[in-house]
Design an enzyme around this catalytic site. Structure first.
Site, PDB file in Angstrom:
ATOM      1  CB  CYS A   2      -0.942   0.099   1.180  1.00 51.03           C
ATOM      2  SG  CYS A   2      -2.118  -1.229   1.251  1.00 51.03           S
ATOM      3  NE  ARG A  27       4.913   1.562  -0.041  1.00 52.21           N
ATOM      4  CZ  ARG A  27       5.986   1.314   0.687  1.00 52.21           C
ATOM      5  NH1 ARG A  27       7.169   1.639   0.229  1.00 52.21           N
ATOM      6  NH2 ARG A  27       5.898   0.754   1.875  1.00 52.21           N
ATOM      7  CD1 TRP A  79      -0.538  -6.263  -3.185  1.00 52.36           C
ATOM      8  CD2 TRP A  79      -0.829  -6.853  -1.042  1.00 52.36           C
ATOM      9  NE1 TRP A  79      -0.260  -7.607  -3.082  1.00 52.36           N
ATOM     10  CE2 TRP A  79      -0.425  -8.006  -1.777  1.00 52.36           C
ATOM     11  CE3 TRP A  79      -1.066  -6.994   0.318  1.00 52.36           C
ATOM     12  CZ2 TRP A  79      -0.265  -9.249  -1.196  1.00 52.36           C
ATOM     13  CZ3 TRP A  79      -0.902  -8.244   0.905  1.00 52.36           C
ATOM     14  CH2 TRP A  79      -0.504  -9.359   0.148  1.00 52.36           C
ATOM     15  CG  ASN A 103       1.386   0.337   4.361  1.00 58.49           C
ATOM     16  OD1 ASN A 103       1.015  -0.814   4.169  1.00 58.49           O
ATOM     17  ND2 ASN A 103       2.640   0.717   4.215  1.00 58.49           N
ATOM     18  N   GLY A 104      -0.888  -1.351   6.509  1.00 54.82           N
ATOM     19  CA  GLY A 104      -0.592  -2.275   7.610  1.00 54.82           C
ATOM     20  C   GLY A 104      -1.791  -3.160   7.874  1.00 54.82           C
ATOM     21  CD  GLU A 483      16.713 -13.667  -7.564  1.00 55.32           C
ATOM     22  OE1 GLU A 483      16.198 -14.124  -6.548  1.00 55.32           O
ATOM     23  OE2 GLU A 483      16.307 -12.619  -8.104  1.00 55.32           O
ATOM     24  CE  LYS A 487      13.507 -11.636  -9.632  1.00 55.67           C
ATOM     25  NZ  LYS A 487      14.148 -11.088  -8.480  1.00 55.67           N
ATOM     26  CD  GLU A 490       9.246 -11.436  -8.482  1.00 55.26           C
ATOM     27  OE1 GLU A 490      10.480 -11.271  -8.497  1.00 55.26           O
ATOM     28  OE2 GLU A 490       8.529 -10.971  -7.595  1.00 55.26           O
ATOM     29  CG  HIS A 506      17.722 -38.606  -5.076  1.00 59.89           C
ATOM     30  ND1 HIS A 506      18.145 -39.898  -4.815  1.00 59.89           N
ATOM     31  CD2 HIS A 506      18.853 -37.885  -5.274  1.00 59.89           C
ATOM     32  CE1 HIS A 506      19.468 -39.937  -4.826  1.00 59.89           C
ATOM     33  NE2 HIS A 506      19.930 -38.721  -5.108  1.00 59.89           N
ATOM     34  CE  LYS A 605      11.228  -3.273  -5.124  1.00 55.72           C
ATOM     35  NZ  LYS A 605      11.940  -4.338  -5.862  1.00 55.72           N
TER      36      LYS A 605
HETATM   37  O1  M6R Z   1      12.612  -5.495   0.431  1.00 47.89           O
HETATM   38  P1  M6R Z   1      13.144  -6.863   0.633  1.00 47.89           P
HETATM   39  O2  M6R Z   1      14.434  -7.104  -0.021  1.00 47.89           O
HETATM   40  O3  M6R Z   1      13.174  -7.270   2.093  1.00 47.89           O
HETATM   41  O4  M6R Z   1      12.087  -7.822  -0.056  1.00 47.89           O
HETATM   42  C1  M6R Z   1      12.186  -9.209   0.057  1.00 47.89           C
HETATM   43  C2  M6R Z   1      11.302  -9.905  -0.951  1.00 47.89           C
HETATM   44  O5  M6R Z   1       9.959  -9.580  -0.722  1.00 47.89           O
HETATM   45  C3  M6R Z   1      11.672  -9.542  -2.389  1.00 47.89           C
HETATM   46  O6  M6R Z   1      13.001  -9.827  -2.657  1.00 47.89           O
HETATM   47  C4  M6R Z   1      10.780 -10.318  -3.380  1.00 47.89           C
HETATM   48  O7  M6R Z   1      11.050 -11.686  -3.297  1.00 47.89           O
HETATM   49  C5  M6R Z   1      10.998  -9.807  -4.806  1.00 47.89           C
HETATM   50  N1  M6R Z   1       9.732  -9.451  -5.366  1.00 47.89           N
HETATM   51  C6  M6R Z   1      11.599 -10.806  -5.706  1.00 47.89           C
HETATM   52  O8  M6R Z   1      11.852 -10.263  -6.963  1.00 47.89           O
END
Ligand code: M6R
Length: 610
Positions: A2, A27, A79, A103-104, A483, A487, A490, A506, A605
């Protein structure tokens, strides 16, 4: 999660709010709304405009309604947590004489709602935020500060609120617990928001609202008081980046821009920490005593940041022989971790606000562990609460998919490993100097890798219709596979799994059939032969293999359908280059599928809820 913004001043508030929400949209982007006091408005009537969908929908709606001028208002981009995506659940929420954005999460909203309903007060939405507005209204007897103070005693959970009271049409009040809020006063007026991207147009100087303090914004000033009504002077901070950093700058998406910003971000993160060809944390204020007598390191983080920890673990253990574990922050608190004064807990976070990581850090501190954080956002909660902080200097990261933040986190973790090894004397200075030389070369190496986009685009076309694929690797390549997989998932919505290449046989190899794509990372010499065997295993079961290997590796052409090579570099630094390949695969596949790369569904984010 948010985005929230409040403005009171001498320019059109709606414009400030809408521009701010556009910048904050990363956000949360399922609905958006603003409330404002019209200039000379009758009866102090606040006006509210809300829409589901993107901020652009809200902008259209606001212009179609052609509301008169306004100089004070609040805005929110959501969000959803409590209550689905609807106009009713969208913020701002108004109850009685109170208008609020939040926000929260208010954890005890159910009990509060029952209490309010007992008094004959009923919410119209399904949100915990409206309950907060109702609680503040019920505590309000014409003194906003007292009302907020009384209300927050009743509220449990995380919050950042911006609040307007009908009788004070030129004022905004704000308070926070956990969720972030930054503010500044400029010649245009006073502005407060979830993060700096909404403020940068007006100022590079700002402060973080201290937790449990109330900010009172008027057009001329911002007054901060603690809950005992004592006035408090905020600590001013300064950002080095400007408006351009918060814009796409000609790129179609922020993600692509941020992929391309990696060489500079890496240089900015590495160069200031090198003195006489050795790692140096003097300007970060990190003393060598932090590393003395350590018998254990725990790295805890979420998502991509946690994946950076997996690579960091490898380097720290290799150079210092001190055991390192990497824990998912959302699990850390609930597994009764073993912590003491000789344990160093390293938290990694781009935003510095991730609720799970923050909770893990707090637990570590409560149990007497030493704490160090690797954080990108200055003055964020994790940075402030850690004993020490090593800032990455990536500038703002706006795409939800983390790219430049990841590679600078790798660099920061390598610097930690080098300094720790130096302090411990576990390897010679010459060894560290060699590593430093390689690290200094990383920005240029990554720049070269940026040129592989042309080779990736046809591969992405082939992945377009894929339902599921695998990333495989060994050692560092396995960590990097994790990683690559997150990527791709998402932003392209293609299911994928990261697997230790040797583990496939396995069980999971049963899923490898004709044309199932396998992205095989084979950059690590010491396991190269074994990796080739694993690639043969999937190949012989019909997999379509995309292989990433070093330029000088002997790769049989029949082994893979596509080969992407990395220029020569020490194996330990290959992840920096291979990361770019994986970022491009995710990016171009998502683009080819016609998706909004920067704002993937269901995500936001900075995850500030646990
Ligand atoms: O702000 P942060 O680095 O703590 O965020 C952690 C994860 O939420 C963040 O890396 C998330 O996995 C990304 N969207 C991945 O691309």
């Amino acid at each position: 999660m948010c985005g929230i913004i409040g403005f009171t001043g001498n320019i059109e508030a709606k414009e400030v709010l809408l521009q701010g929400l556009t910048a904050l949209e990363y956000r949360g982007y399922d609905s958006a709304g603003i409330s404002f006091f019209p200039e000379n408005g009758s009866d102090h009537k606040v006006q509210t405009i809300k829409t589901v969908g993107k901020v652009s929908n809200l902008i259209d709606k606001v212009s179609s309604l052609s509301a008169g001028p306004s100089f004070c208002g609040i805005g929110h981009t959501r969000w959803a947590t409590h209550g689905g995506v609807s106009e009713t659940n969208c913020h701002p929420h108004h109850f009685g004489r109170v208008t609020l954005i939040h926000n929260g999460i208010i954890e005890n909203y159910k009990e509060l709602q029952e209490e309010l309903e007992g008094e004959g007060k009923y919410p119209v939405s399904q949100t915990d935020s409206e309950i907060a507005a109702m609680v503040i209204d019920s505590c309000y007897k014409n003194n906003p500060l007292k009302a907020i103070k009384r209300a927050v005693k009743k509220l449990q959970g995380a919050y950042a609120f911006c609040i307007m009271f009908d009788e004070y049409p030129e004022s905004i009040y704000a308070i926070r617990n956990g969720s972030p809020l930054v503010a500044t006063n400029t010649k245009e007026g006073s502005i407060i928001a979830s993060d700096m991207v909404a403020l940068i147009k007006y100022s590079k100087d700002y402060f973080v609202l201290p937790e449990h303090h109330i900010a009172h914004l008027t057009k001329d000033s911002i007054t901060i008081t603690d809950l005992e009504h004592n006035e408090v002077e905020p600590d001013m901070l300064h950002v080095s980046w400007d408006m351009a950093a918060a814009r796409k700058g000609g790129y179609e998406y922020f993600m692509l821009k941020e992929i391309h910003e990696q060489p500079e971000a890496l240089h900015n993160t590495i160069a200031p920490r090198i003195k006489n060809q050795l790692p140096d944390f003097t300007t970060d204020g990190i003393p060598d005593s932090l590393f003395n007598g350590l018998n254990r390191i725990i790295i805890t983080a979420c998502g991509t940041a946690m994946h950076a920890g997996l690579i960091g673990k490898n380097m720290i253990e290799q150079l210092t022989r001190v055991p390192v574990t990497v824990d998912i922050a959302s699990e850390f608190r609930y597994q009764d971790p073993i912590l003491d004064a000789n344990t160093l807990v390293i938290t990694i976070s781009q935003s510095g606000e991730t609720a799970d990581t923050l909770a893990a850090l707090r637990l570590a501190k409560e149990n007497g562990a030493r704490t160090l954080s690797v954080v990108n956002v200055k003055g964020s909660s994790i940075a402030r609460e850690s004993d020490y902080v090593l800032y990455t200097h990536a500038g703002p990261e706006i795409a939800v998919a983390s790219t430049k933040a990841y590679t600078v986190q790798l660099a920061a973790m390598y610097l930690v490993a080098f300094r720790f090894a130096l302090v411990k004397g576990s390897v010679s200075q010459d060894v560290i100097r060699n590593y430093i030389r390689e690290l200094e070369a990383v920005p240029e190496f990554v720049k070269t890798m940026l040129g592989c986009d042309r080779a990736i685009q046809p591969i992405s076309q082939k992945l377009l219709k894929t339902e599921s694929l695998f990333f495989i690797g060994r050692g560092l390549d396995h960590a990097l596979s994790c990683e690559g997989s997150i990527k791709l998932k998402e932003i392209s919505y293609i299911h994928s799994e990261a697997y230790a290449a040797g583990e496939l046989k396995h069980g999971t190899i049963s899923l490898i059939t004709d044309n199932v794509p396998v992205i095989a990372l084979a950059t690590q010499e010491k396991v190269f032969a074994k990796m080739i065997s694993n690639i043969r295993e999937v190949r012989s079961r019909g997999a379509m293999v995309i292989m990433i290997a070093n330029e000088d590796a002997q790769v049989d052409a029949a082994l893979c359908d596509h080969l992407i090579t990395l220029p020569p570099i020490d194996n330990a630094f290959a992840p920096f280059g291979a990361a770019v390949v994986l970022q491009y695969i995710a990016y171009y596949t998502a683009v080819a599928r016609g998706l909004n790369v920067d704002q993937p569904r269901n995500l936001a984010k900075s995850v500030t809820v646990e």
